[in-house]
Design a protein around this motif. Structure first.
Motif, short mmCIF file in Angstrom:
data_model
loop_
_atom_site.label_atom_id
_atom_site.label_comp_id
_atom_site.label_asym_id
_atom_site.label_seq_id
_atom_site.Cartn_x
_atom_site.Cartn_y
_atom_site.Cartn_z
N ALA A 149 0.82 -1.21 0.00
CA ALA A 149 0.00 0.00 0.00
C ALA A 149 0.85 1.26 0.00
O ALA A 149 0.45 2.31 -0.52
CB ALA A 149 -0.94 0.00 1.20
N THR A 150 2.06 1.17 0.58
CA THR A 150 2.94 2.34 0.66
C THR A 150 4.09 2.28 -0.34
O THR A 150 5.01 3.08 -0.26
CB THR A 150 3.54 2.46 2.08
N SER A 151 4.01 1.36 -1.30
CA SER A 151 5.14 1.16 -2.22
C SER A 151 5.45 2.39 -3.06
O SER A 151 6.60 2.63 -3.42
CB SER A 151 4.85 -0.04 -3.13
N ARG A 152 4.43 3.17 -3.39
CA ARG A 152 4.66 4.36 -4.22
C ARG A 152 4.89 5.62 -3.39
O ARG A 152 5.29 6.66 -3.94
CB ARG A 152 3.44 4.59 -5.13
N THR A 153 4.61 5.55 -2.13
CA THR A 153 4.61 6.77 -1.33
C THR A 153 6.01 7.35 -1.13
O THR A 153 6.16 8.57 -0.97
CB THR A 153 4.00 6.51 0.06
N LEU A 154 7.04 6.50 -1.11
CA LEU A 154 8.38 7.01 -0.82
C LEU A 154 8.85 7.98 -1.89
O LEU A 154 9.47 9.00 -1.59
CB LEU A 154 9.36 5.85 -0.66
N ALA A 155 8.56 7.64 -3.14
CA ALA A 155 8.93 8.54 -4.23
C ALA A 155 8.01 9.75 -4.29
O ALA A 155 8.45 10.86 -4.61
CB ALA A 155 8.89 7.79 -5.55
N GLU A 156 6.74 9.54 -3.96
CA GLU A 156 5.75 10.62 -4.09
C GLU A 156 5.80 11.62 -2.94
O GLU A 156 5.38 12.77 -3.12
CB GLU A 156 4.34 10.02 -4.19
N THR A 157 6.28 11.20 -1.78
CA THR A 157 6.26 12.11 -0.62
C THR A 157 7.63 12.58 -0.19
O THR A 157 7.76 13.25 0.84
CB THR A 157 5.59 11.41 0.59
N LEU A 158 8.67 12.24 -0.94
CA LEU A 158 10.02 12.69 -0.59
C LEU A 158 10.04 14.22 -0.46
O LEU A 158 9.48 14.92 -1.29
CB LEU A 158 11.01 12.23 -1.66
N ASN A 159 10.67 14.70 0.61
CA ASN A 159 10.75 16.14 0.91
C ASN A 159 9.41 16.74 1.31
O ASN A 159 9.19 17.95 1.15
CB ASN A 159 11.34 16.92 -0.28
N THR A 160 8.51 15.90 1.82
CA THR A 160 7.23 16.38 2.37
C THR A 160 7.12 15.90 3.82
O THR A 160 7.84 14.98 4.23
CB THR A 160 6.03 15.85 1.57
N PRO A 161 6.19 16.47 4.60
CA PRO A 161 6.02 16.03 5.99
C PRO A 161 5.58 14.58 6.14
O PRO A 161 5.71 14.00 7.22
CB PRO A 161 4.94 16.98 6.53
N LEU A 162 5.05 13.98 5.08
CA LEU A 162 4.54 12.61 5.16
C LEU A 162 5.62 11.56 4.93
O LEU A 162 5.39 10.38 5.21
CB LEU A 162 3.43 12.40 4.12
N PHE A 163 6.76 11.97 4.45
CA PHE A 163 7.76 10.99 4.02
C PHE A 163 8.19 10.05 5.14
O PHE A 163 8.22 8.83 4.97
CB PHE A 163 8.99 11.70 3.43
N HIS A 164 8.54 10.61 6.29
CA HIS A 164 9.09 9.78 7.37
C HIS A 164 8.05 8.78 7.89
O HIS A 164 8.40 7.66 8.27
CB HIS A 164 9.62 10.65 8.50
N LEU A 165 6.80 9.19 7.92
CA LEU A 165 5.74 8.27 8.35
C LEU A 165 5.67 7.06 7.43
O LEU A 165 5.68 5.90 7.89
CB LEU A 165 4.40 8.99 8.38
N PHE A 166 5.59 7.31 6.12
CA PHE A 166 5.46 6.20 5.17
C PHE A 166 6.74 5.40 5.04
O PHE A 166 6.71 4.19 4.80
CB PHE A 166 4.99 6.72 3.81
#
Length: 394
Positions: free
Chosen positions: A26-43
């Protein structure tokens, strides 16, 4: 030889592991999509801390196989029954879903014009390599262990003492290959997809084998006990859980530095942290399964046992659910994005679970799609508590 006692806690173990599998996907795409955002570390934490999922299933396979067969004579009849069941309940669903996911790939890429001969060649390659979809490699790993199992079983039956050393032997073999593979790849000698080779999971499989062989002796240590005093068992498990969290967090931090600071880190550190965290996870999940089962809460017990019993089918179906879920066009800020990812995890879990559970209940040949039909009986809470009490009193 009478039949071994059933261990229903293993279904809870399967449930926790399949939840982790879906967290990764479910989070496989999130690392690339949220890099440099507040959500990155969570995902990042969710994705990387959950990487114990596949090793835990490999561990469980080793445990179940050796638990069921360590005291059986290694005869042609035994092996014939062993392989026939795996052929029916593992290979048949795997081939069916490889075909279904191949069709899904054709649909996604609009490749219906591909010549039939090329389609057949690609399909054959996908089935042999477990690459019809990203998650099917796991079946290829398990098949390799099934091929090796008679030899490993024969070794441990000849010398039960060898079982005590099995995890270390597995670790040595696994790391021997890791080092060799890195050297050979770096020098251009080969390109091996090591994630699809059983040897890269030997430490987990043989850890499961060792615990299975000594299960009767180790079982009391799976539960700290009813009293709240800091007994040896409580202290042992407290240390294990603290180390587990610390190692898992260190593994996440390695990836954090790699993503955010572009720090060049030797791949052995990633391998070592992931390996250590996964091995610890196998032990933590085993105890957690006994704790959740022993709590005797009807709703949690029924739900977790049901999810675990359906886990192979959920594993096969959920990527398709995620594929179509991601077709939904979500809009909004960070909160909406986080909710959309959480919704993907929940949809993949619930829809896959419902599909598999209903198929097992109402469709007789459901095994063709989802493997072995689980037992329907689920113990009542009082029965759960009674068995829990018996387990810790032995």
């Amino acid at each position: 030889m009478g039949q071994k006692e059933r261990i229903p806690q293993l279904d809870i173990f399967r449930a926790i592991s399949i939840f982790a599998v879906m967290a990764i996907h479910a989070t496989s795409r999130t690392l690339a999509e949220t890099l440099n955002t507040p959500l990155f570390h969570l995902f990042l934490f969710i994705n990387k801390f959950s990487q114990f999922a596949v090793p835990s299933f490999v561990f469980l396979s080793g445990f179940v196989l050796f638990y069921n067969y360590i005291d059986r004579p290694l005869t042609g009849k035994t092996l014939g029954k062993f392989y026939s069941r795996r052929l029916i309940y593992i290979l048949v669903p795997y081939i069916v879903f490889s075909l279904l996911y191949f069709v899904l790939k054709l649909y996604a890429g609009n490749q219906w014009s591909m010549p039939p001969q090329e389609m057949a060649a690609k399909m054959a390659k996908y089935v042999l390599t477990g690459t019809a979809y990203t998650h099917l490699y796991y079946v290829i790993i398990i098949i390799q262990f099934y091929v090796l199992f008679p030899l490993l079983l024969w070794c441990l039956q000849k010398s039960r003492r060898l079982a005590a050393w099995a995890p270390l032997i597995g670790l040595a073999l696994q790391w021997g290959f890791v080092v060799l593979n890195k050297y050979m790849v770096n020098h251009g000698y080969w390109q091996v997809p090591k994630g699809s080779l059983a040897i890269t999971y030997f430490s987990y499989f043989l850890l499961g084998a060792a615990i299975a062989v000594f299960y009767s002796s180790l079982k009391p240590w799976l539960i700290p006990g009813d009293d709240k005093r800091p007994t040896g068992r409580w202290l042992l498990w407290a240390v294990l859980w603290v180390v587990w969290i610390a190692v898992g967090t260190a593994h996440v931090e390695l990836w954090n530095r790699n993503y955010t600071q572009k720090t060049v880190i030797n791949s052995f550190w990633f391998e070592g942290a992931a390996n250590a965290h996964a091995l610890l996870s196998c032990l933590v999940l085993l105890q957690l399964s006994f704790l959740l089962y022993g709590a005797g809460q009807r709703l949690w017990s029924r739900l977790l046992i049901s999810a675990g019993a359906c886990s192979f089918g959920i594993y096969l179906v959920h990527p398709a659910v995620l594929f179509f879920y991601r077709k939904i066009d979500f809009h909004g800020g960070y909160l909406a994005y986080a909710l959309a990812i959480a919704g993907g995890w929940l949809a993949a879990l619930l829809l896959s679970w419902i599909i598999v559970a209903l198929a097992f209940r109402y469709i007789k040949p459901a095994w063709i799609l989802f493997g072995s039909v689980p037992r329907r009986s689920v113990r009542q809470p009082q029965e759960l508590r009674q068995e829990y009490s018996r387990s810790i009193s032995k």
